[in-house]
Scaffold this motif. Structure first.
Motif, PDB file in Angstrom:
ATOM      1  N   GLY A  27       0.818  -1.212   0.000  1.00  0.00           N
ATOM      2  CA  GLY A  27       0.000   0.000   0.000  1.00  0.00           C
ATOM      3  C   GLY A  27       0.849   1.259   0.000  1.00  0.00           C
ATOM      4  N   ALA A  28       2.070   1.152   0.497  1.00  0.00           N
ATOM      5  CA  ALA A  28       2.973   2.304   0.507  1.00  0.00           C
ATOM      6  C   ALA A  28       3.339   2.737  -0.911  1.00  0.00           C
ATOM      7  N   GLN A  34       0.926   8.773  -5.046  1.00  0.00           N
ATOM      8  CA  GLN A  34       0.046   9.898  -4.708  1.00  0.00           C
ATOM      9  C   GLN A  34       0.879  11.122  -4.310  1.00  0.00           C
ATOM     10  N   LEU A  35       1.948  10.911  -3.555  1.00  0.00           N
ATOM     11  CA  LEU A  35       2.834  12.023  -3.174  1.00  0.00           C
ATOM     12  C   LEU A  35       3.461  12.676  -4.397  1.00  0.00           C
ATOM     13  N   LEU A  45      -3.872  19.959  -0.780  1.00  0.00           N
ATOM     14  CA  LEU A  45      -4.810  19.054  -0.131  1.00  0.00           C
ATOM     15  C   LEU A  45      -4.478  17.590  -0.437  1.00  0.00           C
ATOM     16  N   MET A  46      -4.141  17.299  -1.676  1.00  0.00           N
ATOM     17  CA  MET A  46      -3.723  15.939  -2.034  1.00  0.00           C
ATOM     18  C   MET A  46      -2.431  15.561  -1.320  1.00  0.00           C
ATOM     19  N   ALA A  50      -1.851  12.460   1.283  1.00  0.00           N
ATOM     20  CA  ALA A  50      -0.797  11.463   1.103  1.00  0.00           C
ATOM     21  C   ALA A  50       0.080  11.363   2.349  1.00  0.00           C
ATOM     22  N   VAL A  51       0.361  12.477   2.985  1.00  0.00           N
ATOM     23  CA  VAL A  51       1.189  12.468   4.200  1.00  0.00           C
ATOM     24  C   VAL A  51       0.451  11.759   5.334  1.00  0.00           C
ATOM     25  N   VAL A  52      -0.837  12.021   5.461  1.00  0.00           N
ATOM     26  CA  VAL A  52      -1.628  11.352   6.498  1.00  0.00           C
ATOM     27  C   VAL A  52      -1.702   9.849   6.219  1.00  0.00           C
ATOM     28  N   SER A  53      -1.869   9.481   4.960  1.00  0.00           N
ATOM     29  CA  SER A  53      -1.887   8.066   4.598  1.00  0.00           C
ATOM     30  C   SER A  53      -0.546   7.403   4.890  1.00  0.00           C
TER      31      SER A  53
END
Length: 79
Positions: A27-28, A34-35, A45-46, A50-53
């Motif tokens: 998943g990483a 995404q990052l 916002l994206m 991505a950072v929160v994920s």
């Protein structure tokens, strides 16, 4: 032992924990993509998403590694 109880026990086994670590690490890859996309688009916002994920994945991996160590401590033949 029924198949259902074997399946429930697999999640707590060493092999099941390794499998969970692998799927979490897989998943990483999505988060890294995404990052990169967020940085090229300059989408704050994206990028925050991505950072929160990534933080959630890191926390999940840390919990799984802790569980793996606990399983190793309980294993008489291992340690």
């Amino acid at each position: 032992m029924s198949a259902l109880s074997k399946a429930k026990g697999f999640k707590k086994s060493r092999t099941g924990t390794y499998l969970s670590i692998g799927t979490t690490a897989f998943g990483a890859v999505s988060v890294v993509k995404q990052l990169r996309h967020a940085r090229t688009e300059s989408d704050t916002l994206m990028l925050l998403d991505a950072v929160v994920s990534a933080a959630a994945i890191a926390t999940g991996l840390a919990i799984l590694v802790r569980e793996l160590k606990r399983i190793g401590d309980d294993d008489v033949l291992f340690g």
